[in-house]
Design a protein around this motif. Structure first.
Motif, PDB file in Angstrom:
ATOM      1  N   LYS A 151       3.921  10.977   3.783  1.00 11.67           N
ATOM      2  CA  LYS A 151       3.420  10.831   4.649  1.00 11.67           C
ATOM      3  C   LYS A 151       4.116  12.121   5.917  1.00 11.67           C
ATOM      4  O   LYS A 151       3.740  11.585   6.879  1.00 11.67           O
ATOM      5  CB  LYS A 151       4.070   9.646   4.974  1.00 11.67           C
ATOM      6  CG  LYS A 151       3.013   8.455   3.887  1.00 11.67           C
ATOM      7  CD  LYS A 151       3.741   6.764   3.667  1.00 11.67           C
ATOM      8  CE  LYS A 151       3.303   6.357   2.512  1.00 11.67           C
ATOM      9  NZ  LYS A 151       3.923   5.032   2.455  1.00 11.67           N
TER      10      LYS A 151
ATOM     11  N   ASP B 126       4.245   8.715  -7.693  1.00  7.77           N
ATOM     12  CA  ASP B 126       3.337   8.208  -7.009  1.00  7.77           C
ATOM     13  C   ASP B 126       2.789   7.857  -5.529  1.00  7.77           C
ATOM     14  O   ASP B 126       3.919   8.166  -5.030  1.00  7.77           O
ATOM     15  CB  ASP B 126       3.511   6.491  -7.064  1.00  7.77           C
ATOM     16  CG  ASP B 126       2.549   5.508  -6.671  1.00  7.77           C
ATOM     17  OD1 ASP B 126       1.064   5.742  -5.756  1.00  7.77           O
ATOM     18  OD2 ASP B 126       2.149   4.251  -6.338  1.00  7.77           O
TER      19      ASP B 126
ATOM     20  N   SER C 272       1.763   7.370  -3.070  1.00  8.81           N
ATOM     21  CA  SER C 272       1.249   6.473  -1.726  1.00  8.81           C
ATOM     22  C   SER C 272       1.955   5.911  -1.444  1.00  8.81           C
ATOM     23  O   SER C 272       2.400   5.536  -0.332  1.00  8.81           O
ATOM     24  CB  SER C 272       0.444   5.850  -2.436  1.00  8.81           C
ATOM     25  OG  SER C 272       1.170   4.963  -3.241  1.00  8.81           O
ATOM     26  N   GLN C 273       3.398   6.873  -2.345  1.00 11.82           N
ATOM     27  CA  GLN C 273       4.716   5.906  -1.863  1.00 11.82           C
ATOM     28  C   GLN C 273       5.642   7.046  -1.651  1.00 11.82           C
ATOM     29  O   GLN C 273       6.862   6.670  -1.403  1.00 11.82           O
ATOM     30  CB  GLN C 273       5.168   5.260  -3.150  1.00 11.82           C
ATOM     31  CG  GLN C 273       4.291   3.794  -3.435  1.00 11.82           C
ATOM     32  CD  GLN C 273       4.291   2.916  -2.348  1.00 11.82           C
ATOM     33  OE1 GLN C 273       5.339   2.972  -1.923  1.00 11.82           O
ATOM     34  NE2 GLN C 273       3.261   2.160  -2.386  1.00 11.82           N
ATOM     35  N   SER C 274       5.508   8.581  -1.358  1.00  7.36           N
ATOM     36  CA  SER C 274       5.966   9.556  -0.998  1.00  7.36           C
ATOM     37  C   SER C 274       6.369   9.319   0.299  1.00  7.36           C
ATOM     38  O   SER C 274       5.534  10.400   1.204  1.00  7.36           O
ATOM     39  CB  SER C 274       4.994  10.257  -1.319  1.00  7.36           C
ATOM     40  OG  SER C 274       5.839  11.879  -1.436  1.00  7.36           O
TER      41      SER C 274
ATOM     42  N   LYS D 166       6.147   4.041   6.689  1.00 13.62           N
ATOM     43  CA  LYS D 166       6.213   2.780   5.983  1.00 13.62           C
ATOM     44  C   LYS D 166       4.617   1.947   5.656  1.00 13.62           C
ATOM     45  O   LYS D 166       3.798   1.153   5.386  1.00 13.62           O
ATOM     46  CB  LYS D 166       7.109   1.497   6.622  1.00 13.62           C
ATOM     47  CG  LYS D 166       7.577   1.482   5.953  1.00 13.62           C
ATOM     48  CD  LYS D 166       8.830   0.467   7.071  1.00 13.62           C
ATOM     49  CE  LYS D 166      10.585   0.710   6.508  1.00 13.62           C
ATOM     50  NZ  LYS D 166      11.477  -0.599   7.051  1.00 13.62           N
TER      51      LYS D 166
ATOM     52  N   ASN E  47       0.441   2.277   4.729  1.00 10.97           N
ATOM     53  CA  ASN E  47      -0.435   2.583   3.583  1.00 10.97           C
ATOM     54  C   ASN E  47      -1.025   3.362   3.497  1.00 10.97           C
ATOM     55  O   ASN E  47      -1.934   3.292   4.798  1.00 10.97           O
ATOM     56  CB  ASN E  47      -0.636   0.961   3.326  1.00 10.97           C
ATOM     57  CG  ASN E  47       0.165  -0.364   2.866  1.00 10.97           C
ATOM     58  OD1 ASN E  47       1.187   0.239   2.376  1.00 10.97           O
ATOM     59  ND2 ASN E  47      -0.170  -1.313   3.040  1.00 10.97           N
TER      60      ASN E  47
END
Length: 311
Positions: A218, A210, A212-214, A226, A228
Motif C-alpha cells: 500500500k 495476504d 490485501s493486508q500488506s 488502512k 481496502n
C-alpha cells in the motif's frame, strides 16, 4: 621398527604438504618458504594455521548447508532474510537469491472463484481453484462442482458458466487435491481468507501472505495503510498491468499470478518485518495436523461466527 616409523612419518608429511599446497592455491595460507628461511617456531605456527584452516573450511560449508535446510520452518526463512540483511553488503538481490535457494518450492499463490448456492444464491461455494508456483507457473487449475445446487453463477465476476460444470470434479475431491498442495507451503493470495473459507480450511497464519493486508504494498502504491485496496488497483499501480477487464469475469489463474508478482515485489521487506514480529517456534513436524483436510470436513472445526455468517 625404525624403518616403518620413518615411512609412516614420510606419508604423514606428504599428506601435510599436499594439504598445504591446496590451501596455498586457495589463498588460505601464505606460500611455503624455502628451508632455512624460517625458524622452527614459524614452522610450528604455519602448521597450526594449516590445521586450523583444514578444520575451518568444512565447518563453514556445514553452516551454509544448515541454513539452507529444506526442513527449515517458514518463520526461520524470515529470520534468514533478516540475518542476511544485517550482514555487510546485504543487498536485496542477495537476499532474494538466498530465499530462492532456501525454499524454491515452498511458495504458492492461490485464487478461487465462487458461485451462489442456497437461499437466493447468497451462499458462496467453490467453483474454480487455481494455484501457481513462485515463478507463476500453473500447478493446479480445475473447475469444482459445489455440494449444493447452483442458484447464481455470478458469471460477470466468476467467469463460471453452466458449461464449465459438465466436467467439474466434486468439491471433496478438489478439496483433498488442493490441500495436499498447500500443505507446509507459504501461501500467497489477495483477501485470501475468502479462498480458505470456500475451501473450508484454515491455513497457519505465519505461512499466509495476504497482499490485501500488506502495508509495504500500500505504501509503495501511495495508498493509505488502512485502505481496502483491490487486486486490480494494486496491479495497475505497481505492476502497470490491467486485470479483471471486460464482462466475462475474472481469471483465477491471472489473479493468482498477479498476487505472486506483488508478493515478490516487496518480498524482502515483508519477510524482514515478519522476522521481527514472529515468536520463535520449533520446526514443522513431518506431518502437519493444520494441513490435514480430514480435520476440516466437520462443522465442529468451524468457528461459530463463520457458520452463522454462511447460513
Amino acid at each position: 621398527s625404525p624403518q616403518a616409523r620413518s615411512k609412516k612419518r614420510s606419508r604423514k608429511h606428504q599428506r601435510f604438504m599436499a594439504r598445504r599446497a591446496v590451501l596455498e592455491q586457495k589463498g588460505l595460507l601464505s606460500p611455503h618458504r624455502q628451508p632455512g628461511s624460517q625458524s622452527p617456531e614459524v614452522g610450528l605456527e604455519a602448521h597450526t594455521e594449516l590445521t586450523e584452516s583444514c578444520d575451518r573450511v568444512p565447518k563453514a560449508k556445514q553452516t551454509v548447508s544448515s541454513s539452507l535446510s529444506p526442513s527449515a520452518s517458514p518463520d526461520s526463512i524470515a529470520r534468514h532474510h533478516s540475518v542476511l540483511l544485517s550482514q555487510g553488503n546485504g543487498s536485496s538481490g542477495r537476499v532474494r537469491t538466498s530465499s530462492l535457494v532456501l525454499r524454491p518450492g515452498k511458495y504458492v499463490a492461490i485464487d478461487c472463484e465462487m458461485v451462489g448456492t442456497g437461499p437466493q444464491g447468497k451462499l458462496s461455494e467453490l467453483a474454480r481453484c487455481s494455484v501457481v508456483n513462485y515463478e507463476g507457473d500453473v500447478i493446479y487449475d480445475k473447475y469444482v462442482r459445489p455440494e449444493l445446487p447452483i442458484v447464481d453463477y455470478r458469471t460477470r465476476w466468476s467467469g463460471i458458466t453452466k458449461q464449465h460444470m459438465k466436467n467439474a470434479i466434486p468439491f471433496k475431491a478438489a478439496q483433498a487435491e488442493i490441500l495436499k498442495i498447500l500443505k507446509d507451503k507459504i501461501v500467497v493470495g489477495h483477501a485470501i481468507h475468502n479462498d480458505f473459507q470456500a475451501l473450508k480450511y484454515f491455513h497457519p497464519k505465519d505461512r499466509t501472505r495476504d497482499t490485501s493486508q500488506s502495508p509495504a504494498l500500500k505504501k509503495r502504491a501511495g495508498l493509505p495503510i488502512k485502505a481496502n485496496v483491490s487486486l486490480k488497483n494494486l496491479a495497475r499501480h505497481l505492476l502497470h498491468k490491467k486485470i479483471q477487464e471486460g464482462c466475462k469475469g475474472h481469471s483465477s489463474v491471472e489473479d493468482a499470478q498477479t498476487a505472486m508478482e506483488l508478493y515478490r515485489l516487496v518480498e524482502v521487506q515483508w519477510e524482514k518485518q515478519l522476522a521481527h514480529s514472529l515468536p520463535p517456534r520449533a520446526p514443522s513436524p513431518v506431518t502437519d495436523p493444520a494441513a490435514d483436510s480430514s480435520q476440516y470436513l466437520d462443522d465442529q472445526y468451524w468457528p461459530t461466527e463463520v457458520m452463522a455468517s454462511s447460513l
